[in-house]
Design a protein around this motif. Sequence first.
Motif, PDB file in Angstrom:
ATOM      1  N   MET A 116      30.433  45.611  42.389  1.00  0.00           N
ATOM      2  CA  MET A 116      30.604  45.296  40.983  1.00  0.00           C
ATOM      3  C   MET A 116      29.226  45.098  40.355  1.00  0.00           C
ATOM      4  SD  MET A 116      32.593  42.167  39.031  1.00  0.00           S
ATOM      5  CE  MET A 116      34.040  42.391  39.998  1.00  0.00           C
ATOM      6  N   ILE A 117      29.085  45.575  39.147  1.00  0.00           N
ATOM      7  CA  ILE A 117      27.879  45.357  38.358  1.00  0.00           C
ATOM      8  C   ILE A 117      28.256  44.393  37.246  1.00  0.00           C
ATOM      9  CG2 ILE A 117      26.188  46.437  36.832  1.00  0.00           C
ATOM     10  CD1 ILE A 117      26.640  49.058  38.400  1.00  0.00           C
ATOM     11  N   GLU A 118      27.436  43.381  37.026  1.00  0.00           N
ATOM     12  CA  GLU A 118      27.716  42.399  35.983  1.00  0.00           C
ATOM     13  C   GLU A 118      26.598  42.407  34.948  1.00  0.00           C
ATOM     14  OE1 GLU A 118      28.875  38.484  37.335  1.00  0.00           O
ATOM     15  OE2 GLU A 118      29.478  39.315  39.274  1.00  0.00           O
ATOM     16  N   THR A 119      26.985  42.264  33.694  1.00  0.00           N
ATOM     17  CA  THR A 119      26.034  42.082  32.604  1.00  0.00           C
ATOM     18  C   THR A 119      26.432  40.806  31.857  1.00  0.00           C
ATOM     19  OG1 THR A 119      27.255  43.236  30.853  1.00  0.00           O
ATOM     20  CG2 THR A 119      25.943  44.609  32.350  1.00  0.00           C
ATOM     21  N   GLU A 120      25.722  40.524  30.804  1.00  0.00           N
ATOM     22  CA  GLU A 120      26.039  39.323  30.029  1.00  0.00           C
ATOM     23  C   GLU A 120      27.478  39.330  29.521  1.00  0.00           C
ATOM     24  OE1 GLU A 120      24.703  37.294  25.815  1.00  0.00           O
ATOM     25  OE2 GLU A 120      23.220  38.464  26.915  1.00  0.00           O
ATOM     26  N   ARG A 121      27.946  40.497  29.063  1.00  0.00           N
ATOM     27  CA  ARG A 121      29.279  40.566  28.450  1.00  0.00           C
ATOM     28  C   ARG A 121      30.295  41.386  29.228  1.00  0.00           C
ATOM     29  NH1 ARG A 121      28.494  42.897  22.692  1.00  0.00           N
ATOM     30  NH2 ARG A 121      27.234  44.384  23.853  1.00  0.00           N
ATOM     31  N   LEU A 122      29.856  42.060  30.296  1.00  0.00           N
ATOM     32  CA  LEU A 122      30.723  43.042  30.947  1.00  0.00           C
ATOM     33  C   LEU A 122      30.721  42.922  32.467  1.00  0.00           C
ATOM     34  CD1 LEU A 122      29.434  46.161  28.977  1.00  0.00           C
ATOM     35  CD2 LEU A 122      31.511  44.845  28.481  1.00  0.00           C
ATOM     36  N   PHE A 123      31.806  43.405  33.059  1.00  0.00           N
ATOM     37  CA  PHE A 123      31.879  43.729  34.476  1.00  0.00           C
ATOM     38  C   PHE A 123      32.063  45.239  34.551  1.00  0.00           C
ATOM     39  CE2 PHE A 123      34.059  39.491  34.642  1.00  0.00           C
ATOM     40  CZ  PHE A 123      33.138  38.840  35.436  1.00  0.00           C
ATOM     41  N   LEU A 124      31.384  45.894  35.467  1.00  0.00           N
ATOM     42  CA  LEU A 124      31.644  47.295  35.774  1.00  0.00           C
ATOM     43  C   LEU A 124      32.129  47.297  37.216  1.00  0.00           C
ATOM     44  CD1 LEU A 124      29.447  47.318  33.458  1.00  0.00           C
ATOM     45  CD2 LEU A 124      28.955  49.610  34.242  1.00  0.00           C
ATOM     46  N   ARG A 125      33.404  47.648  37.413  1.00  0.00           N
ATOM     47  CA  ARG A 125      33.977  47.583  38.748  1.00  0.00           C
ATOM     48  C   ARG A 125      34.816  48.825  39.023  1.00  0.00           C
ATOM     49  NH1 ARG A 125      39.032  46.810  37.382  1.00  0.00           N
ATOM     50  NH2 ARG A 125      39.663  45.232  35.888  1.00  0.00           N
ATOM     51  N   ARG A 126      35.047  49.039  40.303  1.00  0.00           N
ATOM     52  CA  ARG A 126      35.924  50.147  40.682  1.00  0.00           C
ATOM     53  C   ARG A 126      37.258  49.977  39.951  1.00  0.00           C
ATOM     54  NH1 ARG A 126      32.503  53.501  42.419  1.00  0.00           N
ATOM     55  NH2 ARG A 126      31.214  52.787  44.116  1.00  0.00           N
ATOM     56  N   PRO A 127      37.802  51.068  39.424  1.00  0.00           N
ATOM     57  CA  PRO A 127      39.084  50.953  38.725  1.00  0.00           C
ATOM     58  C   PRO A 127      40.181  50.402  39.630  1.00  0.00           C
ATOM     59  CG  PRO A 127      38.047  53.033  38.209  1.00  0.00           C
ATOM     60  CD  PRO A 127      37.249  52.422  39.327  1.00  0.00           C
ATOM     61  N   GLU A 128      40.989  49.560  39.044  1.00  0.00           N
ATOM     62  CA  GLU A 128      42.131  48.950  39.717  1.00  0.00           C
ATOM     63  C   GLU A 128      43.399  49.407  38.996  1.00  0.00           C
ATOM     64  OE1 GLU A 128      41.368  44.740  39.557  1.00  0.00           O
ATOM     65  OE2 GLU A 128      39.591  44.915  40.839  1.00  0.00           O
ATOM     66  N   PRO A 129      44.563  49.199  39.613  1.00  0.00           N
ATOM     67  CA  PRO A 129      45.806  49.629  38.950  1.00  0.00           C
ATOM     68  C   PRO A 129      45.954  49.080  37.525  1.00  0.00           C
ATOM     69  CG  PRO A 129      46.260  49.130  41.241  1.00  0.00           C
ATOM     70  CD  PRO A 129      44.817  48.724  40.990  1.00  0.00           C
ATOM     71  N   ILE A 130      45.475  47.881  37.275  1.00  0.00           N
ATOM     72  CA  ILE A 130      45.587  47.285  35.935  1.00  0.00           C
ATOM     73  C   ILE A 130      44.801  48.068  34.882  1.00  0.00           C
ATOM     74  CG2 ILE A 130      43.661  45.669  36.171  1.00  0.00           C
ATOM     75  CD1 ILE A 130      45.470  43.583  34.778  1.00  0.00           C
TER      76      ILE A 130
END
Length: 173
Positions: free
Chosen positions: A1-15
């Motif tokens: 996972m990559i994290e920024t101040e306002r965001l998470f960038l993560r592998r897509p999940e079913p949700i």
Amino acid sequence: MIETERLFLRRPEPIDRAPLHAMWADPAVMADLGPVKTEADSDAALARHASYAPLGFRAVVRRADGATIGFCGLKPGAPDTPIAGMLETGWMLATPFWGSGYAYEAVIASISWAWANRVEPAIVAITARQNARSRGLMARLGMQHDPALDFEHPQFAADDPRRDTVTYRIERP
């Protein structure tokens, strides 16, 4: 996972499937990128990106509320194009999240991740020549237009203006 101040960038999940499908089905989002996608097309895109691991685009999730707002990351450049085998970044956001700096934040985080975890000397990004918004973001990211890598994208018909593809490049610092 990559994290920024306002965001998470993560592998897509079913949700993430429903919001990503809605984004890919939106003609405004896809105007410069390609035809709108069906649910099956969306699932195929997610599977294709999963096959690029450890690269691949990630779901862009807003930290404040957990909303999946887009798709961003890194992948190998497309075969049968001048960027084949190069490290390519890209992004797309659902229209309600345009103009808020989320794309810039997500791409900067992806590029930073690449410099820390990959060995490639440069990263490229492509878009239709007509896509002024993406070209502007590429420039703000510090990318330079590389006309030697511009090409006619084989994904588009010969008479489709999106076929005229420009390539931007950023060198490893």
